[in-house]
Design an enzyme around this catalytic site. Structure first.
Site, PDB file in Angstrom:
ATOM      1  CB  THR A  45      -6.671  -0.908   1.172  1.00  0.00           C
ATOM      2  OG1 THR A  45      -8.065  -1.054   0.982  1.00  0.00           O
ATOM      3  CG2 THR A  45      -5.986  -0.614  -0.144  1.00  0.00           C
ATOM      4  CG  ASP A  51      -8.402   5.331  -2.534  1.00  0.00           C
ATOM      5  OD1 ASP A  51      -9.341   4.653  -2.041  1.00  0.00           O
ATOM      6  OD2 ASP A  51      -7.232   5.260  -2.117  1.00  0.00           O
ATOM      7  CB  THR A  75      -5.243   2.654   3.235  1.00  0.00           C
ATOM      8  OG1 THR A  75      -6.321   1.804   3.642  1.00  0.00           O
ATOM      9  CG2 THR A  75      -4.539   3.179   4.456  1.00  0.00           C
TER      10      THR A  75
HETATM   11  C1  SD4 Z   1     -11.532   2.254  -0.955  1.00  0.00           C
HETATM   12  N1  SD4 Z   1      -9.455   3.048  -0.047  1.00  0.00           N
HETATM   13  O1  SD4 Z   1     -12.029   1.431  -1.717  1.00  0.00           O
HETATM   14  C2  SD4 Z   1     -10.284   1.877  -0.191  1.00  0.00           C
HETATM   15  C3  SD4 Z   1     -10.697   1.288   1.116  1.00  0.00           C
HETATM   16  C4  SD4 Z   1      -9.591   0.973   2.020  1.00  0.00           C
HETATM   17  O2  SD4 Z   1      -8.769  -0.456   3.567  1.00  0.00           O
HETATM   18  O3  SD4 Z   1      -8.556   1.594   2.071  1.00  0.00           O
HETATM   19  N2  SD4 Z   1      -9.759  -0.050   2.792  1.00  0.00           N
HETATM   20  O4  SD4 Z   1     -12.027   3.357  -0.753  1.00  0.00           O
END
Ligand code: SD4
Length: 327
Positions: free
Chosen positions: A187, A218, A238
Site C-alpha cells: 500500500t 484503514d 500501511t
Molecule cells: C489494508 N492497510 O487494507 C491495508 C493493507 C496494506 O499494504 O497496507 N497493504 O488493511
C-alpha cells in the site's frame, strides 16, 4: 475549489464541467504551480517506491502543490501492474473482484475518500473529486464508480493475467488467514510538503489479498490510513488495517506530534499502542510514516523489513525503519 464554494457555485449554475476535464485536472497537474516560500519540498512514502516518491519530489521541486504532487506520486503505483496491493494489478477479493480504497487530505483540512471501487485505476484522484466536487467525504462502490465515469475516468479491467493466475492458485486451498500478513504489503501512503510549507497526502490500496467481499481497511479512513493537520504535520499507515483502525493510528501520530513528540517518537508510540493490546504481533505488520511542519520525518513498524522513501533537497533516499521485533 472547496466543497462549500462548489455547492454555492453549483447552485448559481456556475459550474460547467465537461467530461474528461476533471480527470485531467486530477492527474495532469503540471500547470498548477505555487509561489515558493523558500521551503525545501519533501516527499515521503511507505515502502521502497522509488519512482513514485521521485515523481512527487520532483513535481514539488518544480513548484507543484502538496496535494497535486501526492496524487501524482501515488498514481505511479496505482498504474504499476507489478504492485499487487495497489490499483491495477492489485489482488482481488475472495470472489475474484479487485476493489480499491483510497483517500486524500489537503492542507486546509479538507478530505475525500472512496471505498470498494471496481474498474477504476486512479482512485486517489477519484477521492480528490469526492473532496472537491461533492458535498461528501466518502463514496462507496457503485456510487463512486459512477461519479468516476461522469468525471471522465475510464473503465479498466483491474485484474491482470498475473493477478488472476495468483488468485486461481489461491483458490485451490482458499486458505484465508488475514492475520498472517507480514510480507504481502505494498500500500502506498504519501506525505508531501510543498514550497509553501503546506502539507497534504494520499493513501491508496487494494487492501488485503483475497479479503472478504466488502471488506475495507484503514487506508481510505481519514485518521487511520492518513491524517494531515497543516499546523502540525501528517502521518500515513500501511499494514494490518484492522489494527490501525482500532487505534486511529495516523490521527494519533499527528496528535502526539501536537503534544511535542518528534515524528519518530510519535510513530513509535502509535505502534506501541498496538503492541500493548495484542499478544500475536508475530502475525501481522503495521508501519507508520510521519512528517512534521519543520520537515522532520520518522517511521516505525512491528516487523523489520519496512522502509520509507524520503525525497529532500533533490535526493531520494530509502530509509530502513526501526522495528519492535528483531529479524
Ligand atoms: C489494508 N492497510 O487494507 C491495508 C493493507 C496494506 O499494504 O497496507 N497493504 O488493511
Amino acid at each position: 475549489m472547496k466543497r462549500r464554494e462548489f455547492i454555492i457555485k453549483s447552485a448559481q449554475g456556475g459550474v460547467a464541467l465537461t467530461l474528461g476535464t476533471t480527470l485531467l485536472s486530477c492527474l495532469d497537474t503540471d500547470k498548477k504551480t505555487i509561489t515558493m516560500k523558500n521551503v525545501s519540498p519533501i516527499s515521503i512514502c511507505t515502502w521502497g517506491f522509488i519512482d513514485a516518491n521521485a515523481t512527487a519530489g520532483k513535481a514539488l521541486d518544480g513548484g507543484m502543490t502538496a496535494l497535486d504532487a501526492a496524487i501524482k506520486g501515488v498514481a505511479v503505483e496505482e498504474e504499476n501492474l507489478k504492485n499487487t496491493t495497489v490499483g491495477k494489478g492489485g489482488a482481488p477479493d475472495r470472489e475474484g473482484n479487485v476493489t480499491l480504497d483510497a483517500c486524500v487530505m489537503d492542507s486546509s483540512g479538507d478530505c475525500g475518500a472512496v471505498v470498494c471501487v471496481e474498474n477504476i485505476t486512479n482512485v486517489a484522484a477519484l477521492a480528490r473529486v469526492v473532496m472537491e466536487e461533492t458535498p461528501h467525504v466518502m463514496l462507496a462502490g457503485k456510487g463512486a464508480e459512477e461519479l468516476a465515469y461522469k468525471k471522465g475516468f475510464k473503465a479498466e479491467k483491474l485484474l491482470t493475467d498475473s493477478s488472476e493466475n495468483a488468485y486461481r492458485e489461491w483458490l485451490k486451498t482458499s486458505e484465508y488467514k488475514p492475520i498472517i500478513n507480514i510480507e504481502n504489503h505494498d500500500t502506498i501512503g504519501m506525505l508531501c510538503m510543498d514550497g509553501n510549507g503546506d502539507i497534504a497526502g494520499a493513501c491508496t490500496t487494494s487492501g488485503l489479498s483475497y479479503k472478504m467481499k466488502g471488506r475495507v481497511g484503514d487506508s481510505p479512513i481519514i485518521g487511520s490510513g492518513l491524517f494531515i493537520d497543516n499546523e502540525i504535520g501528517g502521518a500515513a499507515a500501511t499494514g494490518m488495517g484492522e489494527e490501525i483502525m482500532k487505534t486511529v493510528g495516523s490521527f494519533l501520530i499527528v496528535e502526539l506530534m501536537r503534544q511535542g513528540k518528534s515524528p519518530q517518537e510519535a510513530c513509535e508510540e502509535a505502534v506501541q499502542r498496538i503492541v500493548a493490546k495484542n499478544n500475536n504481533i508475530e502475525n501481522f505488520q503495521v508501519a507508520y510514516i510521519a512528517l512534521n511542519k519543520k520537515g522532520e520525518t520518522g517511521s516505525f513498524c512491528i516487523h523489520p523489513g519496512f522502509a520509507m522513501m524520503e525525497y529532500k533537497n533533490g535526493i531520494n533516499n530509502r530509509i530502513e525503519s526501526k522495528a519492535v521485533l528483531k529479524s
